[in-house]
Design an enzyme around this catalytic site. Structure first.
Site, PDB file in Angstrom:
ATOM      1  N   LYS A  70       0.849  -1.195   0.000  1.00 48.08           N
ATOM      2  CA  LYS A  70       0.000   0.000   0.000  1.00 48.08           C
ATOM      3  C   LYS A  70       0.884   1.245   0.000  1.00 48.08           C
ATOM      4  CE  LYS A  70      -3.838   1.944   2.765  1.00 48.08           C
ATOM      5  NZ  LYS A  70      -4.695   1.678   3.940  1.00 48.08           N
ATOM      6  N   SER A 144      -9.477   1.587   3.216  1.00 50.77           N
ATOM      7  CA  SER A 144      -8.695   2.403   2.316  1.00 50.77           C
ATOM      8  C   SER A 144      -7.673   1.613   1.510  1.00 50.77           C
ATOM      9  CB  SER A 144      -7.966   3.486   3.117  1.00 50.77           C
ATOM     10  OG  SER A 144      -7.037   2.918   4.043  1.00 50.77           O
ATOM     11  N   SER A 168      -9.587  -0.725   7.412  1.00 53.61           N
ATOM     12  CA  SER A 168      -9.045  -0.692   6.055  1.00 53.61           C
ATOM     13  C   SER A 168      -8.378  -1.987   5.627  1.00 53.61           C
ATOM     14  CB  SER A 168      -8.039   0.456   5.919  1.00 53.61           C
ATOM     15  OG  SER A 168      -8.665   1.698   6.124  1.00 53.61           O
TER      16      SER A 168
END
Length: 578
Positions: A70, A144, A168
């Site tokens: 990420k 997210s 997330s």
């Protein structure tokens, strides 16, 4: 090379000499190219660079395993954007968890998209575009950690690192049919990560199976001296858990999604089938704790990381992210202490719950949304997505999210198991059992097979009684590899589907798994008439099991129903049209 990217399968192929890391790298980049611009990647390393690295990897438990990170986690030499181009910087040093993965032999492919500054649960708040669920066209991916979850769910990498403050690392797992492992706070270092709420942040793992996620966790877990949030906690091992006392909220909320409610009842039934005892618990203190994350002083904590940048560069910040951060600027020190005191009271209330249960089971998400629906109410619907996730880190809980298959409406759903910090191994072991993943060697003398059923033999279908008469035991729900098509076969006394392996152009189809003796499997074989037969079915997690397959010649006049994702979802849709 084609096929599964599971850690176990890659290890087997490397050991047998049937594949090299360079072959896997080329396969991964070919898959990425075939998907086109799917908004998964912010930075993709050049193929040639990764090929050169693949030729000189350290030997380790993740040797030659491709993964993604990420893009709020530092990788030396690659920009960290946190999905805000104006915020971007290029670190000289990788985060400790990335360094540990490199030492374990893993191969980094690139950095993935996210809700800007990891503020959101939808995956729709990024200037780099919005990812889509690989399971249902038009559906959001969740966030997210949107890009990381889709990269795994679409079979582009074996695993991916995400982060989890409000959910997330779990919400996107439900939307993408992946496992989302959120460790206990501090078990995995967050040094080298752009903070959302530093006191709550966790690094998380997305994988196609619990076993793969656990292998990655054991490689990255452990204290880091320079990390003030790091702490020593047990990791443990995956072992059979035996019956557990599993708490279930006394009142479950699905926000009008009746299909999700039906699907979660089936999840609870499977937990009972595994021998667990379900205990109704008061869920209000958990929900009240969760409300503090975006309605309390922890919004102000987000400003300690990005507040100065947002104030100086307001146009660089996504408009929805600006709206979320704005209330933090008006909060006082007194507000912070008041909320901290309230959280301590809620922690005390939940301790009474934990005396009665070993783990808590909740839906990972209460419902699903399309991109259009999220645009209509980006903050309200984000709050709905976090209904069962925002409290976890505030209450110092470990969690793991596993797929639950598809609802009768053809939407993905999932189960999340939670327990107090330090119980990561217990949760992962229970999740592996739910997902019908083997976590111990078979008992000597026991001759059993695992069978995947797609249609008339499923629970509630006309031929299910035949399975139970043969002593078959439910072993959970799974998805096939994306190499099959599902057809509604014409004629016959019983409505039935046909599962056909097609390879390219295939889809993932939901199946129920059952354990039964080899003798019983033989009985089924003799009872099964053409065009159906028993063959080998490849699952999305890389396992191969026995299953009912259909000869392709029988599908000429059959309706392709692969888009429904499962036979029950197709039947539900057909009944709704009548």
């Amino acid at each position: 090379m084609t096929g599964s990217l599971s850690v176990a399968e890659l290890s087997r192929r490397y050991g047998a000499g049937t594949a090299r890391p360079e072959d896997v790298v080329n396969e991964v980049y070919d898959r990425i190219a075939a998907r086109g611009d799917d908004h998964v990647w912010i930075t993709l390393r050049p193929r040639e660079e990764v090929l050169a690295e693949a030729a000189a990897l350290p030997d380790g438990p993740l040797y030659g395993v491709p993964y993604a990170v990420k893009d709020n986690i530092d990788v030396a030499g690659l920009p960290t954007t946190a999905a805000c181009p104006e915020f971007a910087y290029t670190p000289d040093k990788s985060a400790p968890i990335v360094e540990r993965l490199r030492s374990a032999g893993a191969l980094l492919i690139g950095k993935t998209n996210l809700d800007q500054f990891a503020t959101g649960l939808s995956g729709t708040r990024s200037p780099y575009g919005s990812c889509e669920s690989p399971l249902v066209p038009g559906l959001i991916s969740g966030g997210s950690s949107s890009g990381s979850a889709v990269a795994v769910g679409a079979g582009l990498v074996s695993f991916a690192l995400g982060t989890d403050t409000a959910g997330s690392g779990r919400v996107p797992a439900a939307f993408t049919g992946t496992v989302g492992l959120k460790p206990s706070r501090g078990l995995v270092s967050t040094l080298g990560m752009v903070p959302a709420c530093a006191s709550l942040d966790c690094a998380s793992v997305f994988a196609a199976s619990v076993a793969d996620a656990w292998t990655v966790l054991t490689a990255i877990a452990g204290p880091v001296g320079a990390d003030p949030w790091s702490r020593s906690l047990p990791v443990g091992e995956l072992t059979p858990t035996g019956p557990l006392r599993i708490g279930v909220p006394r009142r479950l909320e699905f926000f009008g999604d009746g299909a999700a409610a039906v699907a979660f009842k089936q999840v609870l039934a499977r937990l009972c089938d595994l021998g667990h005892t379900l205990v109704q618990v008061e869920f209000v203190p958990f929900l009240q704790a969760g409300k503090l994350l975006y309605g309390g002083a922890w919004v102000a904590e987000r400003l300690t990381a990005v507040g100065a940048f947002a104030a100086s560069n307001p146009r660089a910040v996504h408009p929805v992210t600006r709206r979320v951060l704005r209330p933090g600027a008006s909060m006082s020190a007194a507000d912070a202490f008041a909320d901290a005191h309230r959280l301590q009271e809620l922690r005390a209330e939940t301790r009474d719950v934990w005396r009665r249960i070993d783990a808590l089971a909740v839906p990972t998400i209460p419902t699903t949304f399309t991109h259009k629906e999220m645009r209509e109410d980006p903050i309200g619907r984000n709050k709905t997505l976090g209904h069962y996730s925002t409290f976890a880190n505030l209450l110092d809980l470990a969690a793991i999210a596993v797929p639950g298959g598809m609802t009768p409406a053809g939407r993905p759903h999932g189960l999340t198991l939670l327990a107090p910090a330090g119980k990561d191994a217990l949760l992962a072991s229970a999740a592996a059992a739910f997902a019908a993943e083997p976590i111990a060697a078979p008992v000597e003398g026991v001759d059993e097979a695992v069978l995947a059923v797609v249609g008339a033999h499923r629970a509630g279908q006309p031929l299910h009684g035949r399975l139970t008469a043969l002593g078959a035991r439910p072993h959970g729900v799974a998805l096939t590899a994306s190499a099959y098509r599902l057809f509604a076969l014409p004629g016959g006394d019983v409505a039935r589907p046909g599962l056909v392996r097609v390879g390219e152009g295939g889809a993932a189809v939901e199946v129920e798994l059952y354990a039964l003796s080899a003798a019983s499997l033989g009985h089924l074989l003799t009872e099964t008439a053409p065009p159906l037969g028993l063959g080998t079915v490849e699952l999305a997690d890389g396992r191969s099991v026995h299953g009912f397959l259909c000869e392709s010649y029988a599908t000429g006049d059959a309706r392709d129903i692969s888009g429904h994702g499962s036979w029950p979802a197709y039947l539900e849709g057909a009944h709704a049209q009548q």
